[in-house]
Design a protein around this motif. Structure first.
Motif, PDB file in Angstrom:
ATOM      1  N   UNK A   1      48.561  25.232  31.174  1.00 52.51           N
ATOM      2  CA  UNK A   1      47.574  24.158  31.239  1.00 52.51           C
ATOM      3  C   UNK A   1      46.189  24.742  31.502  1.00 52.51           C
ATOM      4  N   UNK A   2      46.135  25.756  32.380  1.00 53.90           N
ATOM      5  CA  UNK A   2      44.857  26.381  32.721  1.00 53.90           C
ATOM      6  C   UNK A   2      45.111  27.819  33.156  1.00 53.90           C
ATOM      7  N   UNK A   3      44.361  28.741  32.583  1.00 53.22           N
ATOM      8  CA  UNK A   3      44.511  30.153  32.939  1.00 53.22           C
ATOM      9  C   UNK A   3      43.197  30.864  32.632  1.00 53.22           C
ATOM     10  N   UNK A   4      42.740  31.711  33.566  1.00 51.76           N
ATOM     11  CA  UNK A   4      41.473  32.422  33.407  1.00 51.76           C
ATOM     12  C   UNK A   4      41.653  33.901  33.752  1.00 51.76           C
ATOM     13  N   UNK A   5      40.853  34.748  33.107  1.00 49.32           N
ATOM     14  CA  UNK A   5      40.838  36.172  33.422  1.00 49.32           C
ATOM     15  C   UNK A   5      39.660  36.491  34.338  1.00 49.32           C
ATOM     16  N   UNK A   6      39.778  37.580  35.075  1.00 44.72           N
ATOM     17  CA  UNK A   6      38.665  38.058  35.889  1.00 44.72           C
ATOM     18  C   UNK A   6      37.531  38.553  34.992  1.00 44.72           C
ATOM     19  N   UNK A   7      36.336  38.620  35.574  1.00 46.56           N
ATOM     20  CA  UNK A   7      35.186  39.144  34.832  1.00 46.56           C
ATOM     21  C   UNK A   7      35.153  40.674  34.847  1.00 46.56           C
ATOM     22  N   UNK A   8      36.007  41.295  35.674  1.00 49.54           N
ATOM     23  CA  UNK A   8      36.166  42.746  35.697  1.00 49.54           C
ATOM     24  C   UNK A   8      37.649  43.082  35.582  1.00 49.54           C
ATOM     25  N   UNK A   9      37.947  44.296  35.146  1.00 48.45           N
ATOM     26  CA  UNK A   9      39.346  44.735  35.069  1.00 48.45           C
ATOM     27  C   UNK A   9      39.897  44.928  36.481  1.00 48.45           C
ATOM     28  N   UNK A  10      41.151  44.498  36.681  1.00 44.42           N
ATOM     29  CA  UNK A  10      41.813  44.693  37.972  1.00 44.42           C
ATOM     30  C   UNK A  10      42.855  45.801  37.826  1.00 44.42           C
ATOM     31  N   UNK A  11      43.232  46.416  38.964  1.00 45.16           N
ATOM     32  CA  UNK A  11      44.115  47.576  38.897  1.00 45.16           C
ATOM     33  C   UNK A  11      45.590  47.282  39.072  1.00 45.16           C
ATOM     34  N   UNK A  12      45.937  46.079  39.465  1.00 44.93           N
ATOM     35  CA  UNK A  12      47.341  45.803  39.791  1.00 44.93           C
ATOM     36  C   UNK A  12      48.159  45.254  38.624  1.00 44.93           C
ATOM     37  N   UNK A  13      47.525  44.888  37.518  1.00 40.63           N
ATOM     38  CA  UNK A  13      48.248  44.462  36.315  1.00 40.63           C
ATOM     39  C   UNK A  13      47.532  45.053  35.105  1.00 40.63           C
ATOM     40  N   UNK A  14      48.205  45.178  33.963  1.00 38.41           N
ATOM     41  CA  UNK A  14      47.541  45.685  32.750  1.00 38.41           C
ATOM     42  C   UNK A  14      46.384  44.779  32.327  1.00 38.41           C
TER      43      UNK A  14
END
Length: 343
Positions: free
Chosen positions: A277-290
């Motif tokens: 229904x709703x999903x967003x990505x971070x504005x920077x790459x994170x290290x704990x998931x691909x």
């Protein structure tokens, strides 16, 4: 001879008398005709006056009718309380029908979704969950106010006024209570991420958010909202300051780390036939998931929401060990073969 003259004189007199009578009769007829015409004119004027008076009365009645307030009362079907009263004429029902419909649309939207100062009737489902003893902690069902139906009901009574009940539709969780004790029997999907347990604030935030989603039950067709389930990630609720991504920058903020919980949940649930229904990505790459496998959240803002379209009721398990977070999706053995996978 004298006799003959007498007869002629008599005849002449008779003729003169007849002529005078004829003239008198003609004058009488003219007088009667004039009198009759006067009567007709007088009656005509009376009729016109009466017509004008009737038109004046109708106009006055119309103005009184326009000035008469017509009230619509909107009723809460549960409490029977009046939650809103308005005069249809004040909103332009007669004078500006287009504006009136726009005002009704605005009103129904505010009643459903709320305003800055008043909550609306629409309520997301707060899912049931199991406590430490395996007992069900009841949540609350989903409530939706049908805005279109409410607007139609209001328009139907707008001319004469009346009461309108809010069309509320309540949806309970899609699982049977007797299934609750069996929903942790088998794991149908899981995902693990890692973090530095030496970072106290971030570790605490991951633990609190993981605890909030642990043992949550999603019935068939239920909707899950991370923000609704976890709640505010502020100091009042025990969260600590830690690094978090905000508008492309790494900053310190309360609740830093909860996005690792939402992202771990996303990667676990994505292994099933989920509907997002709703999903967003971070504005920077994170290290704990691909890259591209994260799901950022912010209470009061971005949320991670999905619907259980797996075909069976499930339960979430969130397990925090030293430096790791695992989210498991579980269900009853009887349902294991029925779980839908992505195509």
């Amino acid at each position: 001879m004298a006799k003959q003259n007498w007869v002629i004189s008599l005849l002449l007199a008779v003729c003169l008398i007849g002529t005078g009578c004829a003239e008198q009769t003609a004058k009488e007829k003219e007088a009667k005709a004039a009198e009759q015409q006067q009567k007709i004119e007088k009656e005509k004027k009376l009729q016109e006056k009466k017509k004008l008076e009737e038109e004046k009365k109708r106009e006055e009645a119309r103005k009184r009718e326009e000035a008469r307030p017509v009230y619509v009362n909107i009723i809460d079907p549960n409490t029977k309380d009046i939650v809103k009263t308005f005069n249809t004429k004040d909103l332009g029902y007669i004078t500006n029908p287009g504006n009136y419909k726009a005002e009704i649309t605005k009103l129904t939207r505010e009643l459903a979704r709320g305003t800055q100062s008043t909550p609306g009737y629409d309520k997301r489902m707060i899912l049931d969950k199991l406590d430490e003893n395996g007992q069900v902690i009841k949540g609350t069902p989903q409530t939706i106010l049908d805005e279109e139906e409410l607007a139609e009901k209001i328009l139907l009574v707008s001319e004469k006024g009346g009461d309108v009940e809010l069309p509320l539709f309540v949806t309970a969780s899609g699982y049977q209570l007797e299934d609750a004790a069996h929903l942790d029997e088998v794991v149908v999907a899981s995902y693990t991420t890692y973090f530095n347990s030496g970072v106290v604030g971030r570790t605490k935030n991951i633990e609190l958010s993981a605890q909030a989603i642990n043992n949550v039950i999603l019935g068939t067709k239920d909707y899950f909202s991370f923000n609704t389930t976890v709640g505010p990630s502020d100091a009042e609720h025990g969260y600590q300051k830690a690094a978090e991504i905000n508008y492309g920058k790494l900053v310190e903020g309360y609740g830093g780390g909860i996005c690792q919980t939402s992202s771990t949940l996303y990667n676990a649930i994505d292994q099933l036939a989920v509907t997002y229904v709703e999903k967003h990505h971070h504005s920077l790459k994170v290290g704990y998931v691909p890259k591209g496998r994260d799901a950022t959240v912010s209470y009061g803002g971005k949320d991670f929401r999905f619907q259980n379209t797996f075909g069976v009721p499930i339960m979430l398990k969130a397990i925090v060990s030293k430096g790791s977070l695992t989210v498991e999706v579980r269900t009853a053995k009887a349902y294991q073969s029925l779980v839908k996978k992505p195509i």
